[in-house]
Scaffold this active site. Sequence first.
Site, PDB file in Angstrom:
ATOM      1  CG  HIS A 104      54.241  50.717  14.614  1.00  0.00           C
ATOM      2  ND1 HIS A 104      53.043  50.184  15.213  1.00  0.00           N
ATOM      3  CD2 HIS A 104      55.043  50.263  14.782  1.00  0.00           C
ATOM      4  CE1 HIS A 104      53.538  49.520  15.949  1.00  0.00           C
ATOM      5  NE2 HIS A 104      54.767  49.386  15.628  1.00  0.00           N
ATOM      6  CD  GLU A 105      58.984  51.161  13.862  1.00  0.00           C
ATOM      7  OE1 GLU A 105      59.637  51.293  15.133  1.00  0.00           O
ATOM      8  OE2 GLU A 105      58.367  50.245  13.574  1.00  0.00           O
TER       9      GLU A 105
ATOM     10  CG  HIS B 228      57.529  51.880  19.123  1.00  0.00           C
ATOM     11  ND1 HIS B 228      56.770  51.172  19.927  1.00  0.00           N
ATOM     12  CD2 HIS B 228      57.370  51.143  17.889  1.00  0.00           C
ATOM     13  CE1 HIS B 228      56.443  50.186  19.595  1.00  0.00           C
ATOM     14  NE2 HIS B 228      56.853  49.790  18.334  1.00  0.00           N
TER      15      HIS B 228
ATOM     16  CG  HIS C 121      61.963  57.253  24.417  1.00  0.00           C
ATOM     17  ND1 HIS C 121      63.049  57.886  23.896  1.00  0.00           N
ATOM     18  CD2 HIS C 121      62.427  57.108  25.747  1.00  0.00           C
ATOM     19  CE1 HIS C 121      64.026  57.656  24.530  1.00  0.00           C
ATOM     20  NE2 HIS C 121      63.719  57.293  25.996  1.00  0.00           N
TER      21      HIS C 121
END
Length: 228
Positions: free
Chosen positions: A98-99, A102, A106
């Site tokens: 999940h991270e 991100h 980006h």
Amino acid sequence: MYWDSTYYLVLIGAVICMAASWNVSRTFNKFSRTPNARRLTAEDVAATILRLSGISDVRIERIKGNLTDHYSPNEKVLRLSDSVYGQTSVAALGVAAHECGHAIQHHTSYAPLKLRSASVPVANIGSKLSLPLILIGILLGSTGLAQLGVFLFSFVVLFQLITLPVEFNASRRAMVILRDANILYGEELSGAKKVLSAAALTYVAAVASSILQLLRLLLLTQRSNRRN
């Protein structure tokens, strides 16, 4: 102690948030006892996902705490908590993926993420100044000041609304990569999805709580205006 009926809105919001927090802890703990078949660690999976996504300038670090995982776009650092880093459970791998989602957002200039980042300063101002302005406005009988406070708090709610698609998209990206890269299989994928779904509900709960708080502030401001 004086009891205002609008406190019920605060209580409802608090209960919603506590229920969501309890659910994510319960779900994470459940699937943290299920290791992935390949015995991959969360940081290894994060490194693999970043590499497959063409991202070579993001560091992976360990951070203290439980589920304090996050990606810092300004530093280009993906931080995994003690409950995730070094772990082989499907829960840990789901959080790490999940991270990474991100980080990929980006890297690809995902529009909602850029919008959320741009709205952080305004949301911080609203969070710090809204309640003092409303309180001072009510005490001084200044409707305009109180309404300004409510207006500023609405930016906090808006920020949390913008956060929802960002978090849901990161989880969707995570599940696709975990599946397509053959990192998790079958029930493992199902377990990771349940963990991420539970985590996503905490953001929904936060939005609901903030909307209830905004409604309460509007009611208090209107009541003060009628008295004046």
